[in-house]
Design a protein around this motif. Structure first.
Motif, mmCIF file in Angstrom:
data_model
loop_
_atom_site.group_PDB
_atom_site.id
_atom_site.type_symbol
_atom_site.label_atom_id
_atom_site.label_comp_id
_atom_site.label_asym_id
_atom_site.label_seq_id
_atom_site.Cartn_x
_atom_site.Cartn_y
_atom_site.Cartn_z
ATOM 1 N N ASN A 107 22.362 26.362 31.122
ATOM 2 C CA ASN A 107 22.013 25.221 30.733
ATOM 3 C C ASN A 107 22.494 23.972 31.339
ATOM 4 O O ASN A 107 21.992 23.031 31.881
ATOM 5 N N VAL A 108 23.921 24.283 31.416
ATOM 6 C CA VAL A 108 24.788 23.112 31.787
ATOM 7 C C VAL A 108 25.026 23.141 33.384
ATOM 8 O O VAL A 108 24.822 22.153 34.319
ATOM 9 N N ALA A 109 24.839 24.612 33.929
ATOM 10 C CA ALA A 109 25.190 24.433 35.337
ATOM 11 C C ALA A 109 23.988 24.267 36.126
ATOM 12 O O ALA A 109 23.974 23.908 37.329
ATOM 13 N N THR A 110 22.567 24.716 35.684
ATOM 14 C CA THR A 110 21.557 24.574 36.465
ATOM 15 C C THR A 110 21.062 23.140 37.130
ATOM 16 O O THR A 110 20.873 23.100 38.374
ATOM 17 N N PRO A 111 21.524 22.120 36.140
ATOM 18 C CA PRO A 111 21.324 20.800 37.024
ATOM 19 C C PRO A 111 22.372 20.584 38.150
ATOM 20 O O PRO A 111 22.129 20.074 39.210
ATOM 21 N N LEU A 112 23.555 21.118 37.937
ATOM 22 C CA LEU A 112 24.366 20.805 38.887
ATOM 23 C C LEU A 112 24.019 21.867 40.160
ATOM 24 O O LEU A 112 24.251 21.398 41.515
ATOM 25 N N ALA A 124 30.722 23.997 34.782
ATOM 26 C CA ALA A 124 29.845 24.178 33.750
ATOM 27 C C ALA A 124 30.663 24.503 32.481
ATOM 28 O O ALA A 124 30.752 24.214 31.401
ATOM 29 N N ARG A 125 31.479 25.524 32.783
ATOM 30 C CA ARG A 125 32.559 26.066 32.024
ATOM 31 C C ARG A 125 33.468 25.146 31.547
ATOM 32 O O ARG A 125 33.962 25.270 30.444
ATOM 33 N N ALA A 126 33.850 24.375 32.379
ATOM 34 C CA ALA A 126 35.041 23.135 31.930
ATOM 35 C C ALA A 126 34.415 22.190 30.890
ATOM 36 O O ALA A 126 35.232 21.908 30.119
ATOM 37 N N GLU A 127 32.899 21.776 31.275
ATOM 38 C CA GLU A 127 32.593 20.913 30.279
ATOM 39 C C GLU A 127 32.315 21.499 29.085
ATOM 40 O O GLU A 127 32.328 20.915 28.097
ATOM 41 N N LEU A 128 31.907 22.954 29.032
ATOM 42 C CA LEU A 128 31.759 23.496 27.549
ATOM 43 C C LEU A 128 33.181 23.561 26.910
ATOM 44 O O LEU A 128 32.996 23.499 25.779
ATOM 45 N N ASP A 129 34.158 23.676 27.736
ATOM 46 C CA ASP A 129 35.315 23.764 26.977
ATOM 47 C C ASP A 129 35.530 22.556 26.501
ATOM 48 O O ASP A 129 36.332 22.409 25.473
ATOM 49 N N ALA A 130 35.381 21.507 27.189
ATOM 50 C CA ALA A 130 35.796 19.979 26.727
ATOM 51 C C ALA A 130 34.875 19.783 25.484
ATOM 52 O O ALA A 130 35.555 18.830 24.577
ATOM 53 N N VAL A 131 33.789 20.351 25.183
ATOM 54 C CA VAL A 131 33.115 20.130 23.719
ATOM 55 C C VAL A 131 33.344 21.169 23.078
ATOM 56 O O VAL A 131 32.654 21.313 21.841
ATOM 57 N N ARG A 136 31.062 29.962 23.325
ATOM 58 C CA ARG A 136 29.577 30.166 23.187
ATOM 59 C C ARG A 136 28.789 29.913 24.568
ATOM 60 O O ARG A 136 27.435 29.989 24.426
ATOM 61 N N ALA A 137 29.464 30.081 25.616
ATOM 62 C CA ALA A 137 29.008 29.975 26.813
ATOM 63 C C ALA A 137 27.760 31.055 27.091
ATOM 64 O O ALA A 137 26.661 30.502 27.781
ATOM 65 N N ASP A 138 27.776 32.057 26.515
ATOM 66 C CA ASP A 138 26.826 33.174 26.807
ATOM 67 C C ASP A 138 25.821 33.243 25.732
ATOM 68 O O ASP A 138 24.894 34.096 25.685
ATOM 69 N N HIS A 139 25.827 32.276 24.795
ATOM 70 C CA HIS A 139 24.728 32.211 23.881
ATOM 71 C C HIS A 139 23.641 31.367 24.254
ATOM 72 O O HIS A 139 23.737 30.381 24.894
ATOM 73 N N TYR A 140 22.312 31.729 23.584
ATOM 74 C CA TYR A 140 21.083 30.955 23.848
ATOM 75 C C TYR A 140 20.784 29.882 22.727
ATOM 76 O O TYR A 140 21.579 30.003 21.833
ATOM 77 N N PRO A 141 20.124 28.831 22.905
ATOM 78 C CA PRO A 141 19.942 27.874 21.926
ATOM 79 C C PRO A 141 19.515 28.202 20.636
ATOM 80 O O PRO A 141 20.021 28.022 19.571
ATOM 81 N N ALA A 142 18.687 29.208 20.332
ATOM 82 C CA ALA A 142 18.355 29.699 19.112
ATOM 83 C C ALA A 142 19.404 30.497 18.307
ATOM 84 O O ALA A 142 19.394 30.766 17.241
ATOM 85 N N GLN A 143 20.478 30.821 19.204
ATOM 86 C CA GLN A 143 21.572 31.490 18.429
ATOM 87 C C GLN A 143 22.631 30.202 18.133
ATOM 88 O O GLN A 143 23.759 30.894 17.548
ATOM 89 N N MET A 144 22.281 28.928 18.176
ATOM 90 C CA MET A 144 23.449 28.093 17.952
ATOM 91 C C MET A 144 23.015 27.067 16.959
ATOM 92 O O MET A 144 21.651 26.809 16.747
ATOM 93 N N SER A 145 23.799 26.296 16.350
ATOM 94 C CA SER A 145 23.284 25.384 15.331
ATOM 95 C C SER A 145 22.964 24.135 16.059
ATOM 96 O O SER A 145 23.031 23.921 17.285
ATOM 97 N N ALA A 155 27.540 18.211 27.219
ATOM 98 C CA ALA A 155 28.289 18.937 28.478
ATOM 99 C C ALA A 155 27.231 18.828 29.605
ATOM 100 O O ALA A 155 27.713 18.530 30.758
ATOM 101 N N ARG A 156 26.091 19.158 29.369
ATOM 102 C CA ARG A 156 25.039 18.873 30.552
ATOM 103 C C ARG A 156 25.001 17.526 31.215
ATOM 104 O O ARG A 156 25.018 17.514 32.483
ATOM 105 N N ALA A 157 24.875 16.590 30.270
ATOM 106 C CA ALA A 157 24.734 15.194 30.673
ATOM 107 C C ALA A 157 26.130 14.780 31.296
ATOM 108 O O ALA A 157 26.080 14.048 32.523
#
Length: 245
Positions: A107-112, A124-131, A136-145, A155-157
């Motif tokens: 989700n984060v990498a695709t716009p890039l 994308a990995r760096a931004e996920l780490d920042a938040v 949870r990088a390999d988890h899908y939205p339905a698996q997250m709160s 992170a995507r923005a």
């Protein structure tokens, strides 16, 4: 004198509905300086989100002119607007808007990738780490709160390192604890990339952290309720640097 990063001149918005044409925004004149944090507040239906969408070129102004980074958004084609946003803007919505069939990393990498970045997944990995979501990088939205999904959206923005960051009620779907965490992350991402932050909010604690607050009423700017900038962007940056030391 430096040019505003965003400039609206007589911006109007009218939409056609079942009851006919509805005037949403009436001749908005507004300048936003580089480095500002601008809060847009007002009652429901006052035009806050519509104004934010005009600023991002996500809605077409019925009349008037909207300039971002010296470019006239009102004359751009849809494709040109999409390219401009991908390079210069990040947008965070209340409802996350994550793609359910993609992992957090995707989700984060695709716009890039769509913008032509060759290091899309590394960024994308760096931004996920920042938040705080590297694990949870390999988890899908339905698996997250909800809070985790909004972190992915942040992170995507921020991954394109935007000059302008737009947020529409970023804490609206979250509880108090998650909402406060998102507020802190939003401001830290702004500081990390030096972005100008413009947000719609109903949260007093979030508006209080903005350098300027503007209230809308019935599609008009309420000039009597504007909070002037507390500091210049340069002073704000200096203060943040001193606080970090």
């Amino acid at each position: 004198m430096t040019q505003p990063i965003l400039q609206l001149s007589g911006a109007r918005l009218a939409l056609d509905g079942n009851a006919g044409r509805v005037e949403i925004l009436h001749g908005i004149d507004l300048s936003v300086e580089k480095g500002e944090t601008l809060g847009l507040i007002g009652p429901s239906g006052s035009g806050k989100s519509s104004l934010l969408m005009l600023m991002g070129g996500l809605e077409r102004a019925t009349a008037g002119r909207i300039e971002a980074l010296g470019q006239d958004l009102t004359t751009m084609s849809e494709d040109a607007l999409a390219r401009f946003r991908s390079k210069h803007m990040g947008v965070v919505f209340q409802s996350f808007h994550l793609l359910p069939t993609m992992t957090a990393l995707e989700n984060v990498a695709t716009p890039l990738e769509l913008a032509g970045a060759t290091d899309a997944f590394d960024r994308a990995r760096a931004e996920l780490d920042a938040v705080g979501l590297a694990h949870r990088a390999d988890h899908y939205p339905a698996q997250m709160s909800g809070g985790e999904q909004q972190r992915v959206a942040l992170a995507r923005a921020s991954a394109p390192r935007p000059q302008i960051l737009l947020a529409d009620e970023p804490t609206g779907n979250l509880d108090g604890t998650n909402g406060q965490a998102i507020i802190e992350l939003l401001f830290s991402l702004r500081d990390r990339h030096g972005a100008t932050l413009i947000m719609v909010t109903h949260a007093p604690e979030l508006a209080a952290q903005c350098s300027r607050v503007i209230r809308l009423r019935d599609g008009h700017l309420d000039t009597q309720s504007q909070t002037p900038p507390q500091t210049t962007p340069q002073t704000q940056t200096q203060t943040q640097t001193e606080a970090a030391q």
